[in-house]
Design a protein around this motif. Structure first.
Motif, PDB file in Angstrom:
ATOM      1  N   TRP A  40       0.831  -1.207   0.000  1.00 53.48           N
ATOM      2  CA  TRP A  40       0.000   0.000   0.000  1.00 53.48           C
ATOM      3  C   TRP A  40       0.867   1.261   0.000  1.00 53.48           C
ATOM      4  O   TRP A  40       0.512   2.256  -0.632  1.00 53.48           O
ATOM      5  CB  TRP A  40      -0.966  -0.018   1.165  1.00 53.48           C
ATOM      6  CG  TRP A  40      -1.964  -1.159   1.088  1.00 53.48           C
ATOM      7  CD1 TRP A  40      -2.309  -1.884  -0.029  1.00 53.48           C
ATOM      8  CD2 TRP A  40      -2.715  -1.705   2.151  1.00 53.48           C
ATOM      9  NE1 TRP A  40      -3.232  -2.838   0.292  1.00 53.48           N
ATOM     10  CE2 TRP A  40      -3.501  -2.758   1.635  1.00 53.48           C
ATOM     11  CE3 TRP A  40      -2.809  -1.424   3.508  1.00 53.48           C
ATOM     12  CZ2 TRP A  40      -4.372  -3.521   2.409  1.00 53.48           C
ATOM     13  CZ3 TRP A  40      -3.671  -2.178   4.297  1.00 53.48           C
ATOM     14  CH2 TRP A  40      -4.452  -3.211   3.747  1.00 53.48           C
ATOM     15  N   GLN A  41       1.998   1.234   0.697  1.00 59.21           N
ATOM     16  CA  GLN A  41       2.912   2.381   0.652  1.00 59.21           C
ATOM     17  C   GLN A  41       3.456   2.567  -0.767  1.00 59.21           C
ATOM     18  O   GLN A  41       3.613   3.702  -1.227  1.00 59.21           O
ATOM     19  CB  GLN A  41       4.058   2.200   1.651  1.00 59.21           C
ATOM     20  CG  GLN A  41       3.615   2.390   3.087  1.00 59.21           C
ATOM     21  CD  GLN A  41       4.723   2.065   4.077  1.00 59.21           C
ATOM     22  OE1 GLN A  41       5.669   1.339   3.782  1.00 59.21           O
ATOM     23  NE2 GLN A  41       4.597   2.600   5.289  1.00 59.21           N
ATOM     24  N   ALA A  42       3.734   1.464  -1.444  1.00 60.19           N
ATOM     25  CA  ALA A  42       4.191   1.555  -2.836  1.00 60.19           C
ATOM     26  C   ALA A  42       3.087   2.119  -3.725  1.00 60.19           C
ATOM     27  O   ALA A  42       3.360   2.900  -4.645  1.00 60.19           O
ATOM     28  CB  ALA A  42       4.649   0.184  -3.330  1.00 60.19           C
ATOM     29  N   LEU A  43       1.840   1.756  -3.458  1.00 61.55           N
ATOM     30  CA  LEU A  43       0.726   2.322  -4.218  1.00 61.55           C
ATOM     31  C   LEU A  43       0.651   3.829  -4.002  1.00 61.55           C
ATOM     32  O   LEU A  43       0.451   4.595  -4.955  1.00 61.55           O
ATOM     33  CB  LEU A  43      -0.609   1.690  -3.805  1.00 61.55           C
ATOM     34  CG  LEU A  43      -0.822   0.211  -4.080  1.00 61.55           C
ATOM     35  CD1 LEU A  43      -2.175  -0.228  -3.530  1.00 61.55           C
ATOM     36  CD2 LEU A  43      -0.703  -0.102  -5.556  1.00 61.55           C
ATOM     37  N   ASP A  44       0.803   4.254  -2.770  1.00 58.94           N
ATOM     38  CA  ASP A  44       0.743   5.680  -2.441  1.00 58.94           C
ATOM     39  C   ASP A  44       1.806   6.478  -3.193  1.00 58.94           C
ATOM     40  O   ASP A  44       1.630   7.671  -3.425  1.00 58.94           O
ATOM     41  CB  ASP A  44       0.919   5.900  -0.934  1.00 58.94           C
ATOM     42  CG  ASP A  44      -0.272   5.437  -0.112  1.00 58.94           C
ATOM     43  OD1 ASP A  44      -1.382   5.320  -0.669  1.00 58.94           O
ATOM     44  OD2 ASP A  44      -0.085   5.183   1.094  1.00 58.94           O
ATOM     45  N   ALA A  45       2.895   5.825  -3.576  1.00 56.79           N
ATOM     46  CA  ALA A  45       3.998   6.516  -4.247  1.00 56.79           C
ATOM     47  C   ALA A  45       3.827   6.587  -5.768  1.00 56.79           C
ATOM     48  O   ALA A  45       4.638   7.231  -6.439  1.00 56.79           O
ATOM     49  CB  ALA A  45       5.322   5.819  -3.907  1.00 56.79           C
ATOM     50  N   ILE A  46       2.794   5.958  -6.320  1.00 62.15           N
ATOM     51  CA  ILE A  46       2.585   6.013  -7.777  1.00 62.15           C
ATOM     52  C   ILE A  46       2.022   7.385  -8.122  1.00 62.15           C
ATOM     53  O   ILE A  46       0.957   7.764  -7.637  1.00 62.15           O
ATOM     54  CB  ILE A  46       1.606   4.916  -8.256  1.00 62.15           C
ATOM     55  CG1 ILE A  46       2.075   3.528  -7.839  1.00 62.15           C
ATOM     56  CG2 ILE A  46       1.443   4.991  -9.781  1.00 62.15           C
ATOM     57  CD1 ILE A  46       1.013   2.439  -8.051  1.00 62.15           C
ATOM     58  N   PRO A  47       2.720   8.124  -8.966  1.00 66.14           N
ATOM     59  CA  PRO A  47       2.238   9.477  -9.304  1.00 66.14           C
ATOM     60  C   PRO A  47       0.920   9.460 -10.084  1.00 66.14           C
ATOM     61  O   PRO A  47       0.617   8.506 -10.806  1.00 66.14           O
ATOM     62  CB  PRO A  47       3.357  10.043 -10.182  1.00 66.14           C
ATOM     63  CG  PRO A  47       4.548   9.184  -9.931  1.00 66.14           C
ATOM     64  CD  PRO A  47       4.009   7.828  -9.573  1.00 66.14           C
ATOM     65  N   TYR A  48       0.193  10.516  -9.946  1.00 68.02           N
ATOM     66  CA  TYR A  48      -1.054  10.746 -10.679  1.00 68.02           C
ATOM     67  C   TYR A  48      -0.786  10.586 -12.171  1.00 68.02           C
ATOM     68  O   TYR A  48       0.194  11.107 -12.706  1.00 68.02           O
ATOM     69  CB  TYR A  48      -1.537  12.158 -10.371  1.00 68.02           C
ATOM     70  CG  TYR A  48      -2.848  12.556 -11.015  1.00 68.02           C
ATOM     71  CD1 TYR A  48      -4.044  12.402 -10.335  1.00 68.02           C
ATOM     72  CD2 TYR A  48      -2.887  13.111 -12.285  1.00 68.02           C
ATOM     73  CE1 TYR A  48      -5.255  12.789 -10.901  1.00 68.02           C
ATOM     74  CE2 TYR A  48      -4.085  13.502 -12.859  1.00 68.02           C
ATOM     75  CZ  TYR A  48      -5.263  13.335 -12.164  1.00 68.02           C
ATOM     76  OH  TYR A  48      -6.457  13.721 -12.724  1.00 68.02           O
ATOM     77  N   GLY A  49      -1.653   9.843 -12.843  1.00 73.44           N
ATOM     78  CA  GLY A  49      -1.546   9.687 -14.284  1.00 73.44           C
ATOM     79  C   GLY A  49      -0.539   8.661 -14.754  1.00 73.44           C
ATOM     80  O   GLY A  49      -0.349   8.479 -15.951  1.00 73.44           O
ATOM     81  N   VAL A  50       0.138   7.983 -13.834  1.00 74.07           N
ATOM     82  CA  VAL A  50       1.156   6.990 -14.174  1.00 74.07           C
ATOM     83  C   VAL A  50       0.617   5.604 -13.838  1.00 74.07           C
ATOM     84  O   VAL A  50      -0.048   5.429 -12.821  1.00 74.07           O
ATOM     85  CB  VAL A  50       2.460   7.256 -13.379  1.00 74.07           C
ATOM     86  CG1 VAL A  50       3.482   6.155 -13.590  1.00 74.07           C
ATOM     87  CG2 VAL A  50       3.035   8.616 -13.755  1.00 74.07           C
ATOM     88  N   THR A  51       0.891   4.636 -14.692  1.00 76.24           N
ATOM     89  CA  THR A  51       0.539   3.261 -14.368  1.00 76.24           C
ATOM     90  C   THR A  51       1.825   2.456 -14.187  1.00 76.24           C
ATOM     91  O   THR A  51       2.857   2.770 -14.784  1.00 76.24           O
ATOM     92  CB  THR A  51      -0.321   2.602 -15.471  1.00 76.24           C
ATOM     93  OG1 THR A  51       0.352   2.668 -16.723  1.00 76.24           O
ATOM     94  CG2 THR A  51      -1.681   3.260 -15.572  1.00 76.24           C
ATOM     95  N   VAL A  52       1.746   1.455 -13.342  1.00 76.07           N
ATOM     96  CA  VAL A  52       2.847   0.526 -13.102  1.00 76.07           C
ATOM     97  C   VAL A  52       2.280  -0.888 -13.128  1.00 76.07           C
ATOM     98  O   VAL A  52       1.067  -1.081 -13.068  1.00 76.07           O
ATOM     99  CB  VAL A  52       3.552   0.798 -11.750  1.00 76.07           C
ATOM    100  CG1 VAL A  52       4.127   2.211 -11.693  1.00 76.07           C
ATOM    101  CG2 VAL A  52       2.617   0.559 -10.580  1.00 76.07           C
ATOM    102  N   THR A  53       3.147  -1.867 -13.192  1.00 80.28           N
ATOM    103  CA  THR A  53       2.698  -3.262 -13.194  1.00 80.28           C
ATOM    104  C   THR A  53       2.822  -3.857 -11.794  1.00 80.28           C
ATOM    105  O   THR A  53       3.502  -3.310 -10.918  1.00 80.28           O
ATOM    106  CB  THR A  53       3.532  -4.110 -14.171  1.00 80.28           C
ATOM    107  OG1 THR A  53       4.883  -4.176 -13.681  1.00 80.28           O
ATOM    108  CG2 THR A  53       3.509  -3.531 -15.585  1.00 80.28           C
TER     109      THR A  53
END
Length: 176
Positions: A85-98
């Motif tokens: 969840w901390q890693a999710l919080d670090a995903i910037p707006y408008g960016v997707t990750v796998t």
């Protein structure tokens, strides 16, 4: 004491759950109607006023006016879930990750399935951006609120107005 309210957002009905604080509510869950939804317990107390700051921030986000949330949370989970969840919080707006990206970021590259499970267990839909996690091939995978809502949130973050995206989704579903 657990408090809750429902809010008819521009996206869908949301169930907001939390604990009352001096500033309003510490949010423990945000769930979408039609998805995997937390059932309202008869022991919870309705308290729409406590969630006013949450609703305000969600409204701004769904209008394309907010990119980050400044809310108090009261979420429980395992140590592994909290790392994800901390890693999710670090995903910037408008960016997707796998899912693999998240597994790498938390130092557990072989835990892709466990990352998927922790992502799916995220109790804070929208504000903790699990919708920004996609499959390695770029496809959309599992979202507790349904894949159409995931697509709409990603479109919103790419600059499409939610009202236009909802209208397009509605007209597309009528065409079939």
């Amino acid at each position: 004491m657990t408090i809750y309210t429902t809010w008819r957002s521009p996206l869908c009905e949301l169930l907001l759950v939390g604990e009352r604080t001096s500033a309003g509510a510490a949010v423990s869950a945000i769930a979408m109607a039609g998805g995997r939804r937390t059932a309202v317990s008869p022991h919870w107390t309705p308290d729409a006023d406590a969630f006013a700051p949450v609703v305000a921030q969600l409204s701004e986000y769904l209008a394309g006016e907010r990119r980050e949330f400044d809310l108090e949370f009261a979420v429980s989970g395992t140590a592994f879930q909290h790392r994800v969840w901390q890693a999710l919080d670090a995903i910037p707006y408008g960016v997707t990750v796998t899912y693999s990206d998240i597994a790498e970021r938390i130092g557990s590259p072989r835990s892709v399935r466990a990352v998927g499970a922790a992502n799916g267990a995220n109790p804070l839909m929208i504000v903790r951006p699990c919708h920004r996690v996609i499959g390695r091939d770029g496809s959309l995978h599992g979202y507790a609120g349904g894949l159409e809502h995931k697509r709409l949130l990603l479109d919103l973050e790419r600059g499409e107005r939610l009202s236009a995206a909802l209208a397009a989704a509605g007209s597309g579903s009528d065409a079939g």
